[in-house]
Design a protein around this motif. Structure first.
Motif, PDB file in Angstrom:
ATOM      1  N   PRO A 175       8.877  -4.732   3.548  1.00 41.95           N
ATOM      2  CA  PRO A 175       7.542  -4.659   4.137  1.00 41.95           C
ATOM      3  C   PRO A 175       7.522  -5.194   5.558  1.00 41.95           C
ATOM      4  O   PRO A 175       8.318  -6.039   5.921  1.00 41.95           O
ATOM      5  N   THR A 218      -0.215  -6.908   3.147  1.00 42.50           N
ATOM      6  CA  THR A 218       0.692  -7.293   2.073  1.00 42.50           C
ATOM      7  C   THR A 218      -0.083  -8.082   1.035  1.00 42.50           C
ATOM      8  O   THR A 218      -0.619  -9.130   1.336  1.00 42.50           O
ATOM      9  N   SER A 230       9.262  -5.200  -2.839  1.00 43.53           N
ATOM     10  CA  SER A 230       8.054  -4.781  -2.154  1.00 43.53           C
ATOM     11  C   SER A 230       7.976  -3.266  -2.212  1.00 43.53           C
ATOM     12  O   SER A 230       8.977  -2.588  -2.006  1.00 43.53           O
ATOM     13  N   ARG A 237       5.810   0.014  -0.827  1.00 42.55           N
ATOM     14  CA  ARG A 237       4.828   0.492   0.147  1.00 42.55           C
ATOM     15  C   ARG A 237       4.097   1.662  -0.486  1.00 42.55           C
ATOM     16  O   ARG A 237       4.716   2.656  -0.861  1.00 42.55           O
ATOM     17  N   ASN A 271       1.487  -2.847   1.287  1.00 36.97           N
ATOM     18  CA  ASN A 271       2.777  -3.309   0.792  1.00 36.97           C
ATOM     19  C   ASN A 271       2.487  -4.235  -0.380  1.00 36.97           C
ATOM     20  O   ASN A 271       1.889  -5.291  -0.198  1.00 36.97           O
TER      21      ASN A 271
END
Length: 130
Positions: A9, A15, A36, A38, A47
């Protein structure tokens, strides 16, 4: 349509961790070593962290589809308003399914009573002969 990738990310405000209750226990987020993912929901990139990228993608696709369905039926272009309306639709689906599980149909009740009676008869016969 929601999309996903397992790329590292970028450091930005989008996030967000997936809540533990949203990820099955077997796939719990493992601290800073978590993957992570996306995803894109309603043309916004997020993310998300979690150990099951496929599950996260499935959730994102579902939310994206709900938001798009709501946007087709309303005149609003405000994404926050669409997100709230989509959340209400998802909550409605959840509660209808929950009610269906918690409240069995009359047919299921009848069959349950019939099977319980048959089981009681077998157990009584076993006690008499046993």
């Amino acid at each position: 349509m929601a999309t996903a990738s397992k790329e590292p990310p970028t450091k930005d405000a989008s996030t967000k961790p997936v809540a533990a209750k949203d990820v099955p226990a077997a796939n719990a987020v493992s601290g800073s070593n978590s993957n992570s993912v996306r995803v894109e929901i309603f043309d916004q990139v997020y993310n998300l962290r979690g150990s099951d990228a496929d599950y996260i993608l499935k959730l994102a696709e579902y939310v994206d589809a709900k938001m798009r369905a709501v946007s087709e039926q309303t005149a609003t272009v405000d994404s926050v308003r669409l997100a709230v309306l989509a959340a209400l639709n998802i909550a409605d689906e959840y509660h209808l399914l929950k009610r269906g599980v918690e409240t069995p149909s009359p047919d299921v009740r009848r069959r349950t009573i019939k099977l319980a009676s048959a089981l009681d008869e077998v157990l009584q016969d076993t006690r008499r002969t046993g």
